[in-house]
Write a protein that holds these residues in place. Structure first.
Motif, short mmCIF file in Angstrom:
data_model
loop_
_atom_site.label_atom_id
_atom_site.label_comp_id
_atom_site.label_asym_id
_atom_site.label_seq_id
_atom_site.Cartn_x
_atom_site.Cartn_y
_atom_site.Cartn_z
N ALA A 69 0.84 -1.33 0.04
CA ALA A 69 0.02 -0.01 0.07
C ALA A 69 0.91 1.16 -0.11
CB ALA A 69 -1.03 -0.11 1.17
N LYS B 37 -0.57 2.97 11.34
CA LYS B 37 0.35 2.02 12.08
C LYS B 37 1.15 2.46 12.91
CE LYS B 37 -0.67 -1.37 8.01
NZ LYS B 37 -0.05 -2.32 7.36
N VAL C 110 -7.73 0.65 11.45
CA VAL C 110 -7.98 0.70 10.14
C VAL C 110 -9.28 1.89 10.21
CG1 VAL C 110 -9.74 0.00 8.38
CG2 VAL C 110 -7.93 -1.31 9.27
N GLU D 288 -2.59 3.97 2.51
CA GLU D 288 -3.77 3.64 1.79
C GLU D 288 -4.49 2.40 2.35
OE1 GLU D 288 -3.97 2.09 -2.83
OE2 GLU D 288 -1.81 2.12 -1.83
N LEU D 289 -5.60 2.42 2.03
CA LEU D 289 -6.68 1.09 2.58
C LEU D 289 -6.55 0.19 1.49
CD1 LEU D 289 -8.48 0.03 4.91
CD2 LEU D 289 -10.28 0.41 3.14
N LEU D 290 -6.19 -0.91 1.54
CA LEU D 290 -6.11 -2.06 0.31
C LEU D 290 -7.52 -2.81 0.71
CD1 LEU D 290 -2.66 -3.44 0.43
CD2 LEU D 290 -3.80 -1.47 -1.09
N LYS E 4 -8.33 -11.93 12.19
CA LYS E 4 -7.60 -11.01 13.01
C LYS E 4 -8.80 -10.37 14.03
CE LYS E 4 -3.15 -10.05 11.90
NZ LYS E 4 -2.63 -10.15 10.54
N MET F 135 -2.49 -8.94 0.86
CA MET F 135 -4.02 -8.66 0.39
C MET F 135 -4.02 -8.99 -1.02
SD MET F 135 -6.91 -7.48 1.66
CE MET F 135 -6.93 -6.12 2.78
P1 AMP Z 1 -0.86 -5.67 10.06
O1 AMP Z 1 -0.28 -5.88 11.73
O2 AMP Z 1 0.00 -4.73 9.43
O3 AMP Z 1 -0.93 -7.05 9.47
O4 AMP Z 1 -2.34 -5.18 10.07
C1 AMP Z 1 -3.34 -5.97 10.84
C2 AMP Z 1 -4.39 -6.03 10.03
O5 AMP Z 1 -5.08 -4.58 9.60
C3 AMP Z 1 -4.41 -6.94 8.68
O6 AMP Z 1 -4.36 -8.08 8.73
C4 AMP Z 1 -5.26 -6.28 7.92
O7 AMP Z 1 -6.75 -7.02 8.40
C5 AMP Z 1 -5.64 -4.85 8.28
N1 AMP Z 1 -4.79 -4.03 7.55
C6 AMP Z 1 -3.49 -3.63 7.61
N2 AMP Z 1 -2.79 -2.71 6.79
C7 AMP Z 1 -4.01 -2.59 5.80
C8 AMP Z 1 -4.21 -1.84 4.64
N3 AMP Z 1 -3.13 -1.14 4.10
N4 AMP Z 1 -5.46 -2.15 4.05
C9 AMP Z 1 -6.50 -2.76 4.53
N5 AMP Z 1 -6.27 -3.44 5.55
C10 AMP Z 1 -4.84 -3.20 6.41
#
Ligand code: AMP
Ligand code: GLY
Length: 423
Positions: free
Chosen positions: A118, A144, A156, A187-189, A215, A274
């Motif tokens: 993203a 994040k 999110v 950006e949201l994916l 999750k 994703m």
């Molecule tokens: P992460 O710890 O970065 O994996 O984030 C935890 C959860 O947040 C992921 O498993 C996704 O469900 C969601 N997530 C993280 N980054 C994104 C993103 N850019 N777009 C959509 N969902 C996200």
């Protein structure tokens, strides 16, 4: 050979369970372990925060391979601490563990090396992050915390106000401590998530069977993020064609990029992906086995896990082959009431023997401990991962939930839709 597994979660129980099946393994120690490891391994009460002591203990107990479970040990430098000891340790050193330990490093690596992820911006100053949000047009964003937050540092946000709030929580309120001193806004994916676990010795990459985590705390992916409420393997959405793309565009370039930046990665590379309309993109990297993904994935592994881990450490992964059972596996996590928020520990558990006696089912213990009388009590947020095989995902789901029905403790909570997305 004697092994030492470091950690106490469901993943560590699953590693001990699988490694105990290897004819090459004499004895397994787990520090500190949990009630599930009793019988498979010896749980040892040593101060795992004291790495010098740990090296000495390991030498005294004739350990031939150390397997740390959690990222926190890698970020604390467990591999580096053993460097001159002659004792092999599975996994990356501190510099390579940054792939998980700093989201800013991981995003920068992907940007520098053209690995799909993203779009993002990062901030070390609260005011700069706010100005950036003010300059954006309305829409969803993901905020994040840079550092380690046990899977909980990602928010999110459906609109800019929610993003401002999340940035404030992380940077001003320090809800995640120093981990939030820096934030990544991305950006949201949209698409389906899958997890790829891959062994790599820095030269060869051996992807394990695909899986999918859940999750969010509640059914239909609602509620706050947790460490993971359940998982299944394989993830049918990951066709051979998409998998080839993941290997070619993500796994190989990541291992190369780390070599190029002189942070050679050895161990288990976890790619959280994703599957978007524009192809697979990296959501996050982790530098260790996923929890709970490891539970269903290892239930399906036919090959000797010890051989695979040892070859990875020794740089001989090219000599190994991986074999999988055709069955699917599903893991349903039983959590304490209140998790991922505050919860009460010490609740007695009943029905474990009945669940464990079921065919093709293993109850992996996580936040659970056993007292001197042999009574298992809750000792954490995620307490068990009830994992079952079945000819297909639907049957594995059915088997796992049947076993879930055997177990009870006060406040027990679980998602009732694990595996539903795959059906
Ligand atoms: P992460 O710890 O970065 O994996 O984030 C935890 C959860 O947040 C992921 O498993 C996704 O469900 C969601 N997530 C993280 N980054 C994104 C993103 N850019 N777009 C959509 N969902 C996200
Ligand atoms: N299941 C997600 C993780 O292990 O980080």
């Amino acid at each position: 050979m004697n092994l030492l597994i470091v950690g106490s979660g469901g993943r560590e129980h699953a590693l001990a369970w699988k490694l105990s099946q290897s004819p090459k393994v004499a004895k397994i120690f787990v520090a500190p372990g949990n009630s599930g490891c009793v019988g498979l391994a010896e749980c040892v009460d040593i101060d795992i925060g004291n790495l010098r002591l740990l090296v000495r203990w390991t030498r005294e107990h004739d350990i031939g391979l150390v397997i740390p479970g959690s990222e926190t040990y890698y970020m604390a430098g467990i591999v580096d601490a053993f460097k001159d000891s002659g004792i092999p340790v599975f996994g990356p050193d501190r510099s390579a563990a940054e792939l998980e330990g700093s989201k800013s490093f991981a995003k920068g690596l992907m940007r520098r090396h053209g690995i799909p992820t993203a779009d993002f911006a990062e901030f070390e100053q609260f005011e700069a992050a706010m100005r950036y949000l003010d300059s954006r047009s309305e829409g969803p964003l993901v905020v994040k915390a840079d550092g380690l937050c046990a899977g909980k540092g990602v928010v999110v946000c459906q609109n800019l106000d929610a993003a401002r709030h999340a940035v404030g929580q992380m940077m001003r309120e320090r809800a995640f401590g120093e981990a939030g001193a820096k934030v990544v806004v991305e950006e949201l994916l949209r698409g389906q998530e899958v997890t790829i676990l891959a062994l790599t010795d820095g030269k060869t990459i051996a992807p394990l069977a695909s899986s999918q985590d859940h999750k969010a705390a509640f059914d239909n992916d609602e509620g706050p993020n947790t460490g993971g409420m359940g998982a299944y393997s394989p993830a049918p959405i990951l066709t051979d064609e998409v998998m080839d793309e993941v290997v070619e565009r993500i796994l190989v370039p990541t291992v190369h990029a780390m070599n190029e930046e002189r942070r050679r990665f050895r161990g288990l590379l976890y790619a959280g992906l994703m599957l978007t309309g524009g192809g697979p993109k990296v959501l996050e990297y982790n530098v260790r086995f996923g929890d709970p993904e490891t539970q269903p994935v290892l239930m399906r592994l036919k090959s000797d896990l010890f051989d695979l881990l040892y070859a990875t450490v020794k740089g001989k992964l090219a000599d190994q082959t991986l074999e999988w059972r055709d069955e699917a596996a599903v893991c349903v996590v039983l959590a304490s009431g209140g998790y991922p928020g505050a919860y009460v520990k010490g609740k007695p558990v009943s029905g474990l023997e009945r669940a464990a006696a079921r065919k093709d089912t293993v109850v992996f213990h996580a936040g659970a401990k056993m007292n001197r009388q042999g009574q298992v009590t809750t000792d954490g947020g995620r307490v068990f991962g009830v994992t079952s095989l079945g000819p297909d995902i639907a049957s594995a789901v059915k088997n796992a939930y049947q076993a879930v029905g055997d177990i009870s403790f006060e406040g027990m909570r679980f998602r009732s839709d694990i595996g539903k997305k795959a059906l």
